[in-house]
Design a protein around this motif. Structure first.
Motif, PDB file in Angstrom:
ATOM      1  N   ASP A   1     -15.340  12.261  -2.373  1.00  0.00           N
ATOM      2  CA  ASP A   1     -14.539  12.581  -2.928  1.00  0.00           C
ATOM      3  C   ASP A   1     -13.911  12.700  -4.349  1.00  0.00           C
ATOM      4  O   ASP A   1     -12.990  12.195  -4.716  1.00  0.00           O
ATOM      5  CB  ASP A   1     -13.872  12.061  -2.094  1.00  0.00           C
TER       6      ASP A   1
ATOM      7  N   ARG B   1      -6.521  -1.536  11.366  1.00  0.00           N
ATOM      8  CA  ARG B   1      -6.580  -1.237   9.371  1.00  0.00           C
ATOM      9  C   ARG B   1      -5.772  -2.762   9.077  1.00  0.00           C
ATOM     10  O   ARG B   1      -5.162  -2.970   9.401  1.00  0.00           O
ATOM     11  CB  ARG B   1      -6.187  -0.043   9.776  1.00  0.00           C
TER      12      ARG B   1
ATOM     13  N   GLU C   1      -9.930   7.421   2.468  1.00  0.00           N
ATOM     14  CA  GLU C   1     -11.452   6.498   2.570  1.00  0.00           C
ATOM     15  C   GLU C   1     -12.039   7.394   3.454  1.00  0.00           C
ATOM     16  O   GLU C   1     -13.142   6.846   3.857  1.00  0.00           O
ATOM     17  CB  GLU C   1     -11.453   4.621   2.837  1.00  0.00           C
TER      18      GLU C   1
ATOM     19  N   PRO D   1     -15.784   8.747   7.145  1.00  0.00           N
ATOM     20  CA  PRO D   1     -15.468   7.475   6.199  1.00  0.00           C
ATOM     21  C   PRO D   1     -16.487   7.453   4.932  1.00  0.00           C
ATOM     22  O   PRO D   1     -17.960   7.795   5.147  1.00  0.00           O
ATOM     23  CB  PRO D   1     -15.745   6.884   7.538  1.00  0.00           C
ATOM     24  N   ARG D   2     -16.247   7.211   3.987  1.00  0.00           N
ATOM     25  CA  ARG D   2     -16.607   7.025   2.514  1.00  0.00           C
ATOM     26  C   ARG D   2     -17.714   6.054   3.468  1.00  0.00           C
ATOM     27  O   ARG D   2     -18.577   5.266   2.627  1.00  0.00           O
ATOM     28  CB  ARG D   2     -16.062   6.724   1.637  1.00  0.00           C
ATOM     29  N   ARG D   3     -17.514   4.943   4.196  1.00  0.00           N
ATOM     30  CA  ARG D   3     -18.440   3.650   3.924  1.00  0.00           C
ATOM     31  C   ARG D   3     -19.596   4.001   4.871  1.00  0.00           C
ATOM     32  O   ARG D   3     -19.370   4.409   5.768  1.00  0.00           O
ATOM     33  CB  ARG D   3     -18.169   2.522   5.175  1.00  0.00           C
TER      34      ARG D   3
ATOM     35  N   PRO E   1     -10.229   5.079   9.086  1.00  0.00           N
ATOM     36  CA  PRO E   1      -9.630   5.222   7.645  1.00  0.00           C
ATOM     37  C   PRO E   1      -8.239   5.857   8.037  1.00  0.00           C
ATOM     38  O   PRO E   1      -8.225   6.015   9.567  1.00  0.00           O
ATOM     39  CB  PRO E   1     -10.726   6.130   6.983  1.00  0.00           C
TER      40      PRO E   1
ATOM     41  N   ARG F   1      -9.137  10.179  -1.475  1.00  0.00           N
ATOM     42  CA  ARG F   1     -10.273   8.464  -1.323  1.00  0.00           C
ATOM     43  C   ARG F   1      -8.833   7.066  -1.131  1.00  0.00           C
ATOM     44  O   ARG F   1      -9.653   6.632  -0.729  1.00  0.00           O
ATOM     45  CB  ARG F   1      -9.907   8.226  -2.767  1.00  0.00           C
TER      46      ARG F   1
ATOM     47  N   GLN G   1       0.743  -1.074  -0.155  1.00  0.00           N
ATOM     48  CA  GLN G   1       0.292  -0.311   0.378  1.00  0.00           C
ATOM     49  C   GLN G   1       0.883   1.374  -0.042  1.00  0.00           C
ATOM     50  O   GLN G   1       1.658   1.882   0.606  1.00  0.00           O
ATOM     51  CB  GLN G   1      -1.200   0.383   1.295  1.00  0.00           C
TER      52      GLN G   1
ATOM     53  N   ARG H   1     -10.924   6.807  -9.882  1.00  0.00           N
ATOM     54  CA  ARG H   1     -10.406   5.875  -8.885  1.00  0.00           C
ATOM     55  C   ARG H   1      -9.351   4.517 -10.333  1.00  0.00           C
ATOM     56  O   ARG H   1      -7.905   4.139  -9.664  1.00  0.00           O
ATOM     57  CB  ARG H   1     -11.227   4.510  -9.149  1.00  0.00           C
TER      58      ARG H   1
END
Length: 425
Positions: A343, A247, A314, A378-380, A263, A311, A112, A400
Motif C-alpha cells: 500500500d 469493526r 487497511e 487485509p494488511r494484517r 477492513p 491505507r 474516524q 502514514r
C-alpha cells in the motif's frame, strides 16, 4: 434482538450500546459553495470539474432532476439545464472539513474521518456528560449548522455498518437512531444494496440468486452467499445482513476493540467490493495533452489518492492497472502484478511508471488517465520482506505521516514536490 433463524448466525450475547454515530454532510461541496451567496439559495447547483469532467456534488434541487455525483457533466447539464454550475474550491472544502472535525473532537476523542464530508464517532465515553445518542446527534447537527452554515445527517447504532445505513436513510438534514434490539427489523426490509460496501456488481450477483432484500440474504445459508461472492466477502455480507459487525471506530483508541475486524468495505474505496476487490481513481483533463511529464504527474497524484484510500481501509494489493483514454475516446488498460502486495505510494507508482513507459505513446494526445490496484487483501497477516541493505523504516512510515497530516490539515497539507508545479488538470 430476537434470535435469527434459517441460516442466521447467533447474535452477539453482549451487544454494545447504541453509541456509534455516522455523521454525513448533506451535499457538502454544493452546500459550502452556496452558503454565502443568497442568490443561490433554493436554486439547482452542480459542482463539477468542467464540461469534460464529472459531477462532484449536486444540491437537492438538482438531484430532483436526476443529477447525481459521478455522472458526466454533459449529462448533468442535459438533465438540469437551469442549474448553476460551479467549479470546485478544494481549499475551502478542506478548511470547512477541518472545522467540522474540531466539532466532532469536542464531542468525543474517538473520531474516524472517511472523507472530507463524513466520519464515524464513538460516543460511548461521552454519554454521561452529553446524554444518549439522540441528544449527541442533535448537538452535533446544531453546532455544524450554527458554526458552518451547512447541514448534516446522523445515523446512530451499535455498529458502524448499521450507523452508515441509518445516516443515509435520515438524509437530508435528519437523524435516525437504531437501538440494538431493532437492528434486524430495521435492516431486513431494505434493498440489499443499502448495506455499506455492497455495490451494483454485488447486487447483480445476489439478484441472480433471487436475493433482493437484506432479509433475503440473511435467511440464505452462509455457504450459498460465499459461493456467490467469495469466501471472505460472502461471510462479511451475511454477517452484515444480521447487523453483526465487529469493526471499531478507529480514532484515538476508544473503548471498542475488534477481535475480528473486517477492513472497511470497498464502497469507501470508491469501488464495488465483489470477490475481486479493487480501488481506483481517474481524472479527465480539461484539455487533451501529449506531454509525458504532465501525464506522469497526474498518475502520481492518482496513485497517492488510491494508496491513501487503501491505507485507510487497511488493505494491500498486488495488481496495478493503468488506464489511458485518448482524444478519440479509444481506451486502453495495461496491468502488471507485483511480487508482493503493498500500500506504499512509492512502490505502487514505480509499477505505474513501468506500465506507462511500456505503452510507448509517442506524443499521442490523452484525454483521461486512471490508476487501479486489485487483488486486495487485509494488511494484517501480510509480512513485508526486507531487501538486503534496505532501511527498516522508510516510504511506508512516510506515507502514514502524510496520512496523519492530511487528516488534520487537509489533503493539500503534504504532497510530492513534483505536484507543486504546473500540469495539474
Amino acid at each position: 434482538m430476537s434470535a435469527p433463524t434459517a441460516g442466521g448466525p447467533a447474535p452477539p450475547p453482549d451487544r454494545v450500546p447504541t453509541t456509534v454515530l455516522h455523521v454525513d454532510m448533506d451535499a457538502f461541496y454544493a452546500a459550502v459553495a452556496t452558503r454565502d451567496d443568497p442568490s443561490l439559495q433554493g436554486v439547482p447547483v452542480i459542482v463539477g470539474g468542467g464540461h469534460r469532467g464529472v459531477v462532484l456534488s449536486a444540491s437537492y434541487e438538482a438531484r430532483r432532476s436526476g443529477v447525481r455525483s459521478g455522472i458526466p457533466m454533459t449529462r448533468a447539464r442535459r438533465l438540469c439545464p437551469e442549474a448553476e454550475v460551479l467549479r470546485p474550491d478544494y481549499a475551502l472544502y478542506s478548511a470547512v472539513s477541518r472545522s467540522v472535525l474540531e466539532i466532532f473532537g469536542q464531542v468525543t476523542p474517538v473520531v474516524q474521518p472517511l472523507s472530507l464530508d463524513e466520519a464515524f464517532l464513538d460516543v460511548q465515553g461521552s454519554v454521561r456528560l452529553l446524554g444518549g445518542p439522540a441528544e449527541i446527534g442533535a448537538l452535533v447537527r446544531a453546532r455544524v449548522h450554527d458554526e458552518q452554515g451547512i447541514t448534516c445527517s446522523v445515523g446512530a447504532a451499535d455498529t458502524i455498518g448499521v450507523a452508515k445505513v441509518a445516516s443515509k436513510r435520515a438524509k437530508p438534514d435528519g437523524q435516525l437512531v437504531v437501538p440494538a434490539a431493532d437492528v434486524v427489523g430495521f435492516l431486513h426490509p431494505l434493498p440489499v444494496g443499502e448495506l455499506w460496501g455492497v455495490g451494483d456488481k454485488t447486487v447483480a450477483q445476489l439478484e441472480r440468486l433471487g436475493l433482493r432484500t437484506v432479509g433475503d440474504v440473511a435467511h440464505t445459508p452462509r455457504s450459498t452467499v460465499q459461493r456467490a461472492l467469495g469466501r471472505a466477502f460472502g461471510a462479511q455480507v451475511h454477517d452484515l445482513a444480521w447487523g453483526i459487525d465487529d469493526r471499531l471506530v478507529a480514532g484515538g483508541g476508544g473503548p471498542r476493540a475488534s477481535q475480528r475486524g473486517f477492513p472497511l468495505p470497498a464502497g469507501v474505496l470508491g469501488s464495488d467490493p465483489g470477490p475481486d476487490r479493487s480501488v481506483g481513481a481517474d481524472e479527465t483533463f480539461g484539455r487533451d495533452t501529449d506531454d509525458p511529464q504532465v501525464l506522469l504527474r497526474e498518475l502520481l497524484r492518482l496513485t497517492a489518492k488510491v494508496t491513501a484510500r487503501m491505507r485507510a481501509a487497511e488493505v494491500v494489493g498486488r495488481t496495478v492497472t493503468v488506464k489511458v483514454r485518448f482524444a478519440d475516446f479509444t481506451t486502453i488498460t495495461r496491468t502488471r502484478t507485483r511480487s508482493e502486495p503493498t500500500d506504499v505510494t512509492h512502490e505502487v507508482y514505480d509499477t505505474v511508471r513501468q506500465v506507462f513507459a511500456g505503452l510507448g505513446l509517442q506524443r499521442a494526445r490523452v484525454r483521461l488517465v486512471g490508476v487501479r490496484v486489485e487483488n486486495l487483501q487485509p494488511r494484517r497477516g501480510v509480512t513485508r520482506q526486507l531487501v538486503l541493505g534496505e532501511r527498516p523504516q522508510g516510504w511506508a512510515e512516510a506515507d502514514r505521516a502524510v496520512d496523519r497530516a492530511a487528516t488534520r490539515f487537509g489533503d493539500a497539507a503534504v504532497r510530492p514536490a513534483s505536484l507543486l508545479g504546473p500540469g495539474r488538470p
